[in-house]
Design a protein around this motif. Structure first.
Motif, PDB file in Angstrom:
ATOM      1  N   GLN A   1       0.838  -1.189   0.000  1.00  0.00           N
ATOM      2  CA  GLN A   1       0.000   0.000   0.000  1.00  0.00           C
ATOM      3  C   GLN A   1       0.882   1.252   0.000  1.00  0.00           C
ATOM      4  O   GLN A   1       1.996   1.250   0.530  1.00  0.00           O
ATOM      5  CB  GLN A   1      -0.932  -0.009   1.224  1.00  0.00           C
ATOM      6  CG  GLN A   1      -1.767  -1.290   1.316  1.00  0.00           C
ATOM      7  CD  GLN A   1      -2.855  -1.268   2.355  1.00  0.00           C
ATOM      8  OE1 GLN A   1      -3.461  -0.233   2.637  1.00  0.00           O
ATOM      9  NE2 GLN A   1      -3.140  -2.435   2.946  1.00  0.00           N
TER      10      GLN A   1
ATOM     11  N   PHE B   1       0.812   5.465   0.928  1.00  0.00           N
ATOM     12  CA  PHE B   1       0.123   6.465   1.731  1.00  0.00           C
ATOM     13  C   PHE B   1       0.770   7.835   1.537  1.00  0.00           C
ATOM     14  O   PHE B   1       1.965   7.930   1.274  1.00  0.00           O
ATOM     15  CB  PHE B   1       0.211   6.114   3.230  1.00  0.00           C
ATOM     16  CG  PHE B   1      -0.415   4.805   3.607  1.00  0.00           C
ATOM     17  CD1 PHE B   1       0.319   3.627   3.496  1.00  0.00           C
ATOM     18  CD2 PHE B   1      -1.720   4.730   4.054  1.00  0.00           C
ATOM     19  CE1 PHE B   1      -0.236   2.407   3.842  1.00  0.00           C
ATOM     20  CE2 PHE B   1      -2.281   3.513   4.408  1.00  0.00           C
ATOM     21  CZ  PHE B   1      -1.542   2.355   4.293  1.00  0.00           C
TER      22      PHE B   1
ATOM     23  N   GLN C   1       1.191  11.375   3.737  1.00  0.00           N
ATOM     24  CA  GLN C   1       0.969  12.118   4.971  1.00  0.00           C
ATOM     25  C   GLN C   1       1.141  13.597   4.672  1.00  0.00           C
ATOM     26  O   GLN C   1       2.241  14.045   4.324  1.00  0.00           O
ATOM     27  CB  GLN C   1       1.934  11.684   6.079  1.00  0.00           C
ATOM     28  CG  GLN C   1       1.604  12.328   7.430  1.00  0.00           C
ATOM     29  CD  GLN C   1       2.318  11.684   8.589  1.00  0.00           C
ATOM     30  OE1 GLN C   1       3.463  11.264   8.494  1.00  0.00           O
ATOM     31  NE2 GLN C   1       1.642  11.591   9.738  1.00  0.00           N
TER      32      GLN C   1
ATOM     33  N   GLY D   1      -0.299  16.216   9.050  1.00  0.00           N
ATOM     34  CA  GLY D   1      -0.155  14.929   9.725  1.00  0.00           C
ATOM     35  C   GLY D   1      -1.160  13.871   9.346  1.00  0.00           C
ATOM     36  O   GLY D   1      -1.072  12.727   9.809  1.00  0.00           O
TER      37      GLY D   1
ATOM     38  N   LEU E   1      -2.865  10.937   7.419  1.00  0.00           N
ATOM     39  CA  LEU E   1      -2.403   9.825   6.579  1.00  0.00           C
ATOM     40  C   LEU E   1      -3.543   9.358   5.685  1.00  0.00           C
ATOM     41  O   LEU E   1      -4.570   8.888   6.161  1.00  0.00           O
ATOM     42  CB  LEU E   1      -1.947   8.656   7.448  1.00  0.00           C
ATOM     43  CG  LEU E   1      -0.523   8.706   7.994  1.00  0.00           C
ATOM     44  CD1 LEU E   1      -0.376   7.799   9.187  1.00  0.00           C
ATOM     45  CD2 LEU E   1       0.474   8.311   6.905  1.00  0.00           C
TER      46      LEU E   1
ATOM     47  N   ASN F   1      -4.672   6.886   2.475  1.00  0.00           N
ATOM     48  CA  ASN F   1      -4.323   5.737   1.658  1.00  0.00           C
ATOM     49  C   ASN F   1      -4.497   6.090   0.185  1.00  0.00           C
ATOM     50  O   ASN F   1      -5.578   6.470  -0.248  1.00  0.00           O
ATOM     51  CB  ASN F   1      -5.192   4.545   2.041  1.00  0.00           C
ATOM     52  CG  ASN F   1      -4.684   3.245   1.443  1.00  0.00           C
ATOM     53  OD1 ASN F   1      -4.476   3.143   0.230  1.00  0.00           O
ATOM     54  ND2 ASN F   1      -4.480   2.254   2.281  1.00  0.00           N
ATOM     55  N   LEU F   2      -3.415   5.948  -0.588  1.00  0.00           N
ATOM     56  CA  LEU F   2      -3.465   6.274  -2.014  1.00  0.00           C
ATOM     57  C   LEU F   2      -3.816   5.044  -2.846  1.00  0.00           C
ATOM     58  O   LEU F   2      -4.644   5.113  -3.753  1.00  0.00           O
ATOM     59  CB  LEU F   2      -2.110   6.825  -2.473  1.00  0.00           C
ATOM     60  CG  LEU F   2      -1.634   8.103  -1.804  1.00  0.00           C
ATOM     61  CD1 LEU F   2      -0.223   8.441  -2.276  1.00  0.00           C
ATOM     62  CD2 LEU F   2      -2.594   9.252  -2.077  1.00  0.00           C
ATOM     63  N   PHE F   3      -3.123   3.928  -2.553  1.00  0.00           N
ATOM     64  CA  PHE F   3      -3.318   2.716  -3.342  1.00  0.00           C
ATOM     65  C   PHE F   3      -3.139   1.471  -2.475  1.00  0.00           C
ATOM     66  O   PHE F   3      -2.256   1.416  -1.629  1.00  0.00           O
ATOM     67  CB  PHE F   3      -2.300   2.622  -4.497  1.00  0.00           C
ATOM     68  CG  PHE F   3      -2.449   3.667  -5.553  1.00  0.00           C
ATOM     69  CD1 PHE F   3      -1.596   4.762  -5.578  1.00  0.00           C
ATOM     70  CD2 PHE F   3      -3.430   3.554  -6.530  1.00  0.00           C
ATOM     71  CE1 PHE F   3      -1.724   5.738  -6.550  1.00  0.00           C
ATOM     72  CE2 PHE F   3      -3.564   4.522  -7.514  1.00  0.00           C
ATOM     73  CZ  PHE F   3      -2.714   5.612  -7.518  1.00  0.00           C
ATOM     74  N   TYR F   4      -3.977   0.496  -2.763  1.00  0.00           N
ATOM     75  CA  TYR F   4      -3.759  -0.879  -2.311  1.00  0.00           C
ATOM     76  C   TYR F   4      -3.387  -1.624  -3.580  1.00  0.00           C
ATOM     77  O   TYR F   4      -4.221  -1.790  -4.478  1.00  0.00           O
ATOM     78  CB  TYR F   4      -5.022  -1.453  -1.671  1.00  0.00           C
ATOM     79  CG  TYR F   4      -4.980  -2.941  -1.454  1.00  0.00           C
ATOM     80  CD1 TYR F   4      -5.695  -3.803  -2.267  1.00  0.00           C
ATOM     81  CD2 TYR F   4      -4.230  -3.488  -0.417  1.00  0.00           C
ATOM     82  CE1 TYR F   4      -5.666  -5.171  -2.070  1.00  0.00           C
ATOM     83  CE2 TYR F   4      -4.196  -4.851  -0.209  1.00  0.00           C
ATOM     84  CZ  TYR F   4      -4.920  -5.695  -1.034  1.00  0.00           C
ATOM     85  OH  TYR F   4      -4.883  -7.055  -0.827  1.00  0.00           O
TER      86      TYR F   4
ATOM     87  N   PHE G   1       4.622   7.262   2.033  1.00  0.00           N
ATOM     88  CA  PHE G   1       5.060   6.004   2.620  1.00  0.00           C
ATOM     89  C   PHE G   1       4.557   4.833   1.779  1.00  0.00           C
ATOM     90  O   PHE G   1       3.425   4.851   1.301  1.00  0.00           O
ATOM     91  CB  PHE G   1       4.483   5.825   4.030  1.00  0.00           C
ATOM     92  CG  PHE G   1       4.995   6.786   5.056  1.00  0.00           C
ATOM     93  CD1 PHE G   1       4.252   7.896   5.430  1.00  0.00           C
ATOM     94  CD2 PHE G   1       6.217   6.561   5.679  1.00  0.00           C
ATOM     95  CE1 PHE G   1       4.712   8.791   6.392  1.00  0.00           C
ATOM     96  CE2 PHE G   1       6.692   7.442   6.646  1.00  0.00           C
ATOM     97  CZ  PHE G   1       5.936   8.558   6.995  1.00  0.00           C
TER      98      PHE G   1
ATOM     99  N   ALA H   1       3.233  -6.295   3.586  1.00  0.00           N
ATOM    100  CA  ALA H   1       3.124  -7.411   4.531  1.00  0.00           C
ATOM    101  C   ALA H   1       3.462  -8.690   3.787  1.00  0.00           C
ATOM    102  O   ALA H   1       3.074  -8.866   2.631  1.00  0.00           O
ATOM    103  CB  ALA H   1       1.722  -7.500   5.130  1.00  0.00           C
TER     104      ALA H   1
ATOM    105  N   ASN I   1       0.648  -7.695   9.299  1.00  0.00           N
ATOM    106  CA  ASN I   1       1.494  -6.701   9.925  1.00  0.00           C
ATOM    107  C   ASN I   1       2.195  -5.885   8.849  1.00  0.00           C
ATOM    108  O   ASN I   1       3.234  -6.278   8.324  1.00  0.00           O
ATOM    109  CB  ASN I   1       2.513  -7.401  10.817  1.00  0.00           C
ATOM    110  CG  ASN I   1       3.387  -6.441  11.570  1.00  0.00           C
ATOM    111  OD1 ASN I   1       3.223  -5.223  11.450  1.00  0.00           O
ATOM    112  ND2 ASN I   1       4.320  -6.949  12.329  1.00  0.00           N
ATOM    113  N   LEU I   2       1.640  -4.725   8.499  1.00  0.00           N
ATOM    114  CA  LEU I   2       2.233  -3.873   7.475  1.00  0.00           C
ATOM    115  C   LEU I   2       3.507  -3.239   8.013  1.00  0.00           C
ATOM    116  O   LEU I   2       3.495  -2.581   9.052  1.00  0.00           O
ATOM    117  CB  LEU I   2       1.260  -2.776   7.062  1.00  0.00           C
ATOM    118  CG  LEU I   2       0.216  -3.079   5.996  1.00  0.00           C
ATOM    119  CD1 LEU I   2      -0.683  -1.878   5.789  1.00  0.00           C
ATOM    120  CD2 LEU I   2       0.851  -3.490   4.682  1.00  0.00           C
TER     121      LEU I   2
ATOM    122  N   PHE J   1       6.314  -0.465   7.365  1.00  0.00           N
ATOM    123  CA  PHE J   1       6.414   0.795   6.640  1.00  0.00           C
ATOM    124  C   PHE J   1       7.857   1.126   6.310  1.00  0.00           C
ATOM    125  O   PHE J   1       8.780   0.841   7.095  1.00  0.00           O
ATOM    126  CB  PHE J   1       5.824   1.929   7.479  1.00  0.00           C
ATOM    127  CG  PHE J   1       4.333   2.021   7.405  1.00  0.00           C
ATOM    128  CD1 PHE J   1       3.531   1.110   8.073  1.00  0.00           C
ATOM    129  CD2 PHE J   1       3.725   3.011   6.654  1.00  0.00           C
ATOM    130  CE1 PHE J   1       2.147   1.180   7.999  1.00  0.00           C
ATOM    131  CE2 PHE J   1       2.340   3.095   6.568  1.00  0.00           C
ATOM    132  CZ  PHE J   1       1.549   2.177   7.237  1.00  0.00           C
TER     133      PHE J   1
END
Lengths: 110, 111
Positions: free
Chosen positions: A33, A35, A37, A41, A43, A45-48, A86, A90, A97-98, A100
């Protein structure tokens, strides 16, 4: 766990320029993914994008899972694109557990 | 209509105090998380709950205790606050392992 490396760490652009941000993974991921920010501050989400290519307006992303990297393209950059980008991934079989990367700090000048 | 909301936005407190941060999501997601962002902007997962069950518990001092009363809520309680706990804490949610949505963050300052 996997290591996530992002490049470049810092990027300064003139408004209207294009850019490519890169994310490398030390091992195979099946959840990737991107992101943004913003300077306040938040955050977003831009893409999965575990594989393939997606586009959303001026942004697009490509993940080549077999080669363990992903790219984020920003075209015709605007000052509102400034912030930190960012990527996170996972591993297959993990519990989601992503991990970063350290981010790419983008500054777009008017 | 905020999808993931957390309160408070700012928390300033003295060393040794106990504090809580609340989080709620209205996206119908089954998984919720707490992340910590340090002063260098590094984001690290602390906890993850799936359908109120703890599934990820990273190396976090046991002074930090998450509580999930239901699928839509995940609160974080911190005992005996220390200077090193100062950071921004983000709540997040997802449906399974899909797209992750973050709350707006809680900036914790321990004096």
């Amino acid at each position: 766990g996997i290591q996530v490396e992002q490049s470049p760490p810092d990027l300064i652009l003139q408004e209207g320029a294009n850019s490519t941000l890169r994310c490398n993974f030390s091992d195979s991921v099946n959840n990737l993914q991107w992101f943004h920010q913003n300077p306040w501050g938040q955050l977003i989400n831009l893409f999965y994008i575990p594989s393939g290519t997606k586009q959303n307006g001026r942004l697009s992303a490509t993940t080549v899972a077999t080669e363990r990297y992903s790219l984020l393209y920003i075209s015709s950059s605007q000052t509102t694109d400034s912030g930190v980008y960012f990527c996170a991934g996972a591993m297959r079989g993990s519990q989601g557990n992503l991990i970063f990367g350290k981010g790419t700090k983008l500054s777009v000048k008017p | 209509d905020t999808a993931v909301s957390q309160t408070p936005k700012y928390l300033v407190t003295q060393m040794g105090n106990d504090k809580s941060i609340k989080c709620e999501q209205n996206l119908g997601h089954d998984t919720m998380y707490w992340y910590k962002q340090d002063s260098k902007k590094f984001l690290k997962i602390m906890f993850s709950y799936n359908n109120k069950e703890l599934i990820i518990n990273e190396t976090v001092p046991n002074r930090f205790s998450p509580k999930s009363p239901d699928k839509a809520h995940l609160n974080l309680h911190i005992n005996s606050l220390e200077l090193g706990d100062s950071a921004v804490y983000f709540c997040a949610s997802s449906q399974g392992r899909e797209k992750l949505f973050f709350g707006s963050g809680t900036q914790l300052s321990v004096l």
